[in-house]
Design a protein around this motif. Structure first.
Motif, PDB file in Angstrom:
ATOM      1  N   ASN A 221       0.801  -1.233   0.000  1.00 18.91           N
ATOM      2  CA  ASN A 221       0.000   0.000   0.000  1.00 18.91           C
ATOM      3  C   ASN A 221       0.830   1.278   0.000  1.00 18.91           C
ATOM      4  O   ASN A 221       0.300   2.370   0.234  1.00 18.91           O
ATOM      5  CB  ASN A 221      -0.977   0.020   1.185  1.00 18.91           C
ATOM      6  CG  ASN A 221      -1.898  -1.175   1.190  1.00 18.91           C
ATOM      7  OD1 ASN A 221      -2.453  -1.543   0.160  1.00 18.91           O
ATOM      8  ND2 ASN A 221      -2.057  -1.806   2.347  1.00 18.91           N
ATOM      9  N   SER A 222       2.128   1.164  -0.270  1.00 15.97           N
ATOM     10  CA  SER A 222       2.966   2.356  -0.414  1.00 15.97           C
ATOM     11  C   SER A 222       3.273   2.591  -1.884  1.00 15.97           C
ATOM     12  O   SER A 222       3.161   1.680  -2.713  1.00 15.97           O
ATOM     13  CB  SER A 222       4.271   2.194   0.376  1.00 15.97           C
ATOM     14  OG  SER A 222       5.021   1.086  -0.101  1.00 15.97           O
ATOM     15  N   ASP A 223       3.639   3.811  -2.220  1.00 14.47           N
ATOM     16  CA  ASP A 223       3.979   4.138  -3.604  1.00 14.47           C
ATOM     17  C   ASP A 223       5.297   3.472  -3.988  1.00 14.47           C
ATOM     18  O   ASP A 223       6.251   3.436  -3.191  1.00 14.47           O
ATOM     19  CB  ASP A 223       4.088   5.652  -3.780  1.00 14.47           C
ATOM     20  CG  ASP A 223       4.222   6.073  -5.233  1.00 14.47           C
ATOM     21  OD1 ASP A 223       5.332   5.928  -5.804  1.00 14.47           O
ATOM     22  OD2 ASP A 223       3.222   6.522  -5.816  1.00 14.47           O
ATOM     23  N   LEU A 224       5.364   2.953  -5.193  1.00 11.92           N
ATOM     24  CA  LEU A 224       6.573   2.279  -5.673  1.00 11.92           C
ATOM     25  C   LEU A 224       7.789   3.193  -5.565  1.00 11.92           C
ATOM     26  O   LEU A 224       8.900   2.741  -5.308  1.00 11.92           O
ATOM     27  CB  LEU A 224       6.369   1.828  -7.123  1.00 11.92           C
ATOM     28  CG  LEU A 224       7.575   1.201  -7.827  1.00 11.92           C
ATOM     29  CD1 LEU A 224       8.009  -0.086  -7.130  1.00 11.92           C
ATOM     30  CD2 LEU A 224       7.237   0.907  -9.300  1.00 11.92           C
ATOM     31  N   GLY A 225       7.571   4.486  -5.760  1.00 17.69           N
ATOM     32  CA  GLY A 225       8.673   5.437  -5.690  1.00 17.69           C
ATOM     33  C   GLY A 225       9.397   5.427  -4.355  1.00 17.69           C
ATOM     34  O   GLY A 225      10.606   5.650  -4.297  1.00 17.69           O
TER      35      GLY A 225
END
Length: 272
Positions: free
Chosen positions: A38-42
């Motif tokens: 649930n975190s951004d890939l960045g």
């Protein structure tokens, strides 16, 4: 083409960066218990936000129907495809797997499913193009130098679990295919430091010795191979290996040369 990716280890992260550069990455999957879920890939790649959130493999069918990727590239472990191949087939998502840990029964299961025409699968433990050239050269050498002794050497980083690698075993099999008689093909393994990947075939006779080698300087080579495999399998069904992709490109180049001989000659005369 929309690509999903599963497996964000040492190589998977490089693959993710490469697919972002190609504007092809649409979905990234992780384990249900992953701390990065649930975190951004960045955030994982230490780059600016990408807008692509890491999703767990839970409720995979629903997520695939929502994102509708054309191809999934797998750099995880043999568990993922073993557990989810039927879901991928149901959702019409083709597969490129660079995993090396499958046993014979698992591979036969994937082949049988692909042969039914519901899904396309590229099984590519040997994902780089250069190592496929090495395999071809080794097989030709075995046909010509059948009375020589063949040894396969491979080196990888200290965290790589399988020994020998799937690619090394494939090289040995290619040599056996070229030999007129069966003989032992010793495989020598090194696991040390941060070695990206190196394979060498030693061909030794009574009075001379030939060596064929391939070394990956960067994991980008794996990313390039995976992306080419994804382009190849998109819209296809059936079971393929990297050698099939390699052969397809060779045929295309030959057809182009036959159909456009003047273009080839002009390129020779004026490489600029």
């Amino acid at each position: 083409m929309k690509i999903a990716l599963v497996g964000l280890g040492r190589t998977g992260r490089i693959v993710a960066e490469y697919l972002l550069e190609q504007d092809a990455l649409a979905m990234v999957l992780c384990k249900p218990n992953s701390l990065s879920a649930n975190s951004d890939l960045g955030e994982l790649l230490n780059i600016k936000p990408t807008g692509i959130m890491l999703e767990t493999t839970a409720h995979l069918e629903k997520k695939l129907f929502h994102k509708k990727p054309d191809v999934l590239i797998d750099f995880s472990s043999h568990h993922f495809l073993k557990e989810n191949i039927h879901t991928l087939a149901k959702c019409g998502v083709n597969v490129v797997t660079a995993v090396t840990e499958y046993d014979r029964a698992e591979i036969e299961k994937f082949k049988a499913l692909a042969d039914k025409g519901n899904i396309g699968i590229v099984m590519a433990p040997n994902i780089t193009y250069g190592v496929n050239v090495l395999m071809l050269m080794a097989e030709i050498a075995a046909e010509i130098l059948g009375d020589y002794d063949f040894d396969v050497f491979e080196e990888h980083h200290k965290y790589k679990k399988d020994r020998p690698s799937g690619t090394a075993m494939k090289i040995a099999n290619k040599i056996r295919n070229g030999l007129a008689t069966q003989k032992e093909i010793p495989e020598h393994v090194v696991r040390a430091g941060g070695i990206v990947g190196k394979h060498k075939v030693s061909i030794c006779g009574e009075f001379d010795k030939l060596e064929i080698s391939h070394e990956s300087f960067s994991r980008v080579a794996f990313a390039q191979g995976a992306y080419k495999a994804a382009q190849f399998i998109a819209g296809k069904t059936g079971f393929y290996e990297m050698s099939d992709i390699f052969d397809s490109e060779r045929r295309q180049r030959r057809q182009h040369a036959v159909m456009h001989p003047k273009t080839i000659e002009l390129e020779k005369e004026d490489p600029a």
